[in-house]
Design a protein around this motif. Structure first.
Motif, short mmCIF file in Angstrom:
data_model
loop_
_atom_site.label_atom_id
_atom_site.label_comp_id
_atom_site.label_asym_id
_atom_site.label_seq_id
_atom_site.Cartn_x
_atom_site.Cartn_y
_atom_site.Cartn_z
N ASN A 144 0.81 -1.22 0.00
CA ASN A 144 0.00 0.00 0.00
C ASN A 144 0.84 1.27 0.00
O ASN A 144 0.44 2.30 0.53
N GLY A 145 2.03 1.20 -0.58
CA GLY A 145 2.91 2.36 -0.60
C GLY A 145 3.60 2.52 -1.93
O GLY A 145 3.05 2.16 -2.99
N GLU A 146 4.83 3.02 -1.90
CA GLU A 146 5.56 3.28 -3.13
C GLU A 146 6.39 2.08 -3.59
O GLU A 146 6.91 2.08 -4.71
N THR A 147 6.49 1.06 -2.75
CA THR A 147 7.26 -0.13 -3.13
C THR A 147 6.47 -0.98 -4.13
O THR A 147 5.29 -1.30 -3.90
N THR A 148 7.13 -1.34 -5.23
CA THR A 148 6.53 -2.24 -6.22
C THR A 148 6.96 -3.67 -5.92
O THR A 148 8.10 -3.91 -5.55
N PHE A 149 6.03 -4.60 -6.07
CA PHE A 149 6.33 -6.02 -5.87
C PHE A 149 6.38 -6.71 -7.23
O PHE A 149 5.50 -6.52 -8.08
N LEU A 150 7.41 -7.52 -7.42
CA LEU A 150 7.57 -8.31 -8.64
C LEU A 150 7.59 -9.78 -8.27
O LEU A 150 8.46 -10.23 -7.51
N SER A 151 6.63 -10.54 -8.78
CA SER A 151 6.56 -11.98 -8.51
C SER A 151 6.97 -12.78 -9.72
O SER A 151 6.53 -12.49 -10.84
N THR A 179 -4.15 -12.26 -5.72
CA THR A 179 -3.68 -12.93 -4.51
C THR A 179 -2.70 -12.03 -3.75
O THR A 179 -2.78 -11.90 -2.52
N PHE A 180 -1.79 -11.41 -4.48
CA PHE A 180 -0.81 -10.52 -3.84
C PHE A 180 -1.50 -9.28 -3.28
O PHE A 180 -1.17 -8.81 -2.19
N ALA A 181 -2.47 -8.75 -4.03
CA ALA A 181 -3.19 -7.56 -3.57
C ALA A 181 -3.97 -7.85 -2.29
O ALA A 181 -4.05 -7.00 -1.39
N ALA A 182 -4.52 -9.05 -2.20
CA ALA A 182 -5.28 -9.42 -1.01
C ALA A 182 -4.37 -9.48 0.22
O ALA A 182 -4.81 -9.20 1.35
N ILE A 183 -3.12 -9.87 0.02
CA ILE A 183 -2.18 -10.00 1.13
C ILE A 183 -1.51 -8.67 1.46
O ILE A 183 -1.38 -8.28 2.63
N LEU A 184 -1.09 -7.95 0.43
CA LEU A 184 -0.27 -6.74 0.61
C LEU A 184 -1.09 -5.46 0.70
O LEU A 184 -0.60 -4.45 1.22
N ARG A 198 -3.81 -1.19 -2.70
CA ARG A 198 -3.13 -0.04 -3.32
C ARG A 198 -1.66 -0.34 -3.61
O ARG A 198 -0.85 0.56 -3.81
N THR A 199 -1.32 -1.62 -3.66
CA THR A 199 0.07 -2.03 -3.90
C THR A 199 0.37 -2.20 -5.39
O THR A 199 -0.33 -2.93 -6.09
N PRO A 200 1.42 -1.54 -5.90
CA PRO A 200 1.83 -1.77 -7.29
C PRO A 200 2.43 -3.18 -7.42
O PRO A 200 3.35 -3.53 -6.67
N ILE A 201 1.91 -3.96 -8.36
CA ILE A 201 2.33 -5.36 -8.49
C ILE A 201 2.62 -5.70 -9.94
O ILE A 201 1.83 -5.39 -10.84
N VAL A 202 3.76 -6.35 -10.15
CA VAL A 202 4.12 -6.88 -11.47
C VAL A 202 4.25 -8.39 -11.34
O VAL A 202 4.92 -8.88 -10.45
N SER A 222 -2.75 -1.72 -12.48
CA SER A 222 -2.90 -0.31 -12.87
C SER A 222 -2.12 0.64 -11.98
O SER A 222 -1.97 1.82 -12.32
N LEU A 223 -1.62 0.16 -10.86
CA LEU A 223 -0.89 1.02 -9.93
C LEU A 223 0.59 1.14 -10.26
O LEU A 223 1.31 1.94 -9.66
N VAL A 224 1.07 0.35 -11.21
CA VAL A 224 2.47 0.41 -11.62
C VAL A 224 2.64 1.49 -12.67
O VAL A 224 1.99 1.46 -13.72
N SER A 225 3.52 2.47 -12.41
CA SER A 225 3.72 3.57 -13.34
C SER A 225 4.46 3.10 -14.58
O SER A 225 5.14 2.06 -14.58
N GLU A 226 4.34 3.88 -15.65
CA GLU A 226 5.04 3.55 -16.89
C GLU A 226 6.55 3.56 -16.68
O GLU A 226 7.27 2.73 -17.24
N THR A 227 7.03 4.49 -15.85
CA THR A 227 8.46 4.55 -15.55
C THR A 227 8.92 3.28 -14.85
O THR A 227 9.97 2.71 -15.19
N THR A 228 8.12 2.82 -13.87
CA THR A 228 8.48 1.60 -13.15
C THR A 228 8.44 0.39 -14.06
O THR A 228 9.30 -0.50 -13.98
N LYS A 229 7.45 0.32 -14.95
CA LYS A 229 7.38 -0.78 -15.91
C LYS A 229 8.66 -0.86 -16.73
O LYS A 229 9.23 -1.94 -16.94
N LYS A 230 9.13 0.30 -17.20
CA LYS A 230 10.35 0.34 -18.00
C LYS A 230 11.56 -0.08 -17.17
O LYS A 230 12.44 -0.80 -17.65
#
Length: 271
Positions: A89-96, A105-110, A113-117, A138-146
């Motif tokens: 629920n913050g600025e940290t992105t999670f990559l599984s 599943t990750f959103a339910a745990i974390l 509002r968590t950015p997840i890839v 949808s919470l992952v920014s284009e910059t983070t995706k890149k």
């Protein structure tokens, strides 16, 4: 130096990615914190000059990572993810990179509002020749995706999809795909031996032929169908063999059936 990335799990895939990041200088070793309970696996991370701890309780309290990479087995992914809930629920992105586990599943745990890839890699990533496919919420920014794609590129080619449902097809084609190729090498080796070649010679011919053909397909820019035609002389030896493989769409149908079986099983495992 500030910890930018936490790697949860330093098994074969986790270590392969870590080594690629550090050796390619995409990350400095001091920017990575590895969490791995097995001492032998922690030592591999430490040999790369990364800080490593046995579990999430060993993460320094002031750590605010940009990315948490979950590289643990699907069977324990939920339990492992819960240990990093404080970063949700913050600025940290999670990559599984855990197969079959959906973003929900990750959103339910974390937290919602968590950015997840979610990423589906395959085993050739261990030698920098992998195929990584990403899906981001949808919470992952284009910059983070890149940034994530750039990080993953140290392990091979990277593609992105917009519909998570397609991850089951990705799993069936590129995730499981190396096993299909390995089996083809086994079959071609056995056929060569049956035709009279010494086993080691048959094995070398089979492996190098698959390797060379794949490299040519990747580097030539030509369509595989055209490359096939270029090898096939009318009424020649290749044409005789392809008459067996392609007659009645035999191989095409068999591969389609195999991929569909893998896709359906991936759907089942994700429920």
């Amino acid at each position: 130096m500030t910890i930018k990335l936490i790697l949860a799990g330093c098994g074969n895939m986790g270590y392969a990615m870590l080594a690629g990041w550090v050796k390619s200088t995409k990350l400095k070793a001091a920017e990575v914190l590895v969490v791995e309970p097995a001492e032998a696996l922690r030592s591999r991370a430490e040999a790369l000059d990364c800080l490593a701890v046995a579990d999430a309780t060993g993460i320094p309290a002031d750590t605010k990572p940009e990315l948490v990479v979950l590289a643990v087995k699907p069977q324990v992914i939920r339990e492992a993810t819960a240990a990093y809930k404080k970063f949700g629920n913050g600025e940290t992105t999670f990559l599984s990179v855990a197969a079959g586990t959906p973003v929900a599943t990750f959103a339910a745990i974390l937290g919602e509002r968590t950015p997840i890839v979610r990423c589906m890699p395959n085993t050739p990533a261990a030698i920098g020749k992998g195929m990584m496919v990403m899906f981001s919420n949808s919470l992952v920014s284009e910059t983070t995706k890149k940034d994530v794609a750039d990080l993953l590129s140290s392990s091979g080619a990277v593609a992105a999809i917009d519909d998570e449902v397609l991850m089951d097809a990705v799993t069936a084609v590129s995730g499981s795909g190396p096993a299909y190729i390995f089996h083809f090498i086994e079959c071609l080796t056995a056929a060569g031996e049956h035709a009279g070649l010494p086993i080691q010679t048959a094995k070398l011919l089979a492996m190098q032929t698959v390797y060379g053909a794949a490299a040519l397909a990747a580097e030539s820019g030509e369509e595989p169908g055209l490359l096939r035609q270029q090898v096939t002389s009318p009424n020649g030896t290749t044409a005789a063999a392809l008459g067996v493989l392609m007659g009645g769409d035999r191989l095409k149908n068999l591969v389609a059936e195999a991929v569909e079986a893998a896709r359906a099983r991936s759907v089942e495992l994700g429920k």
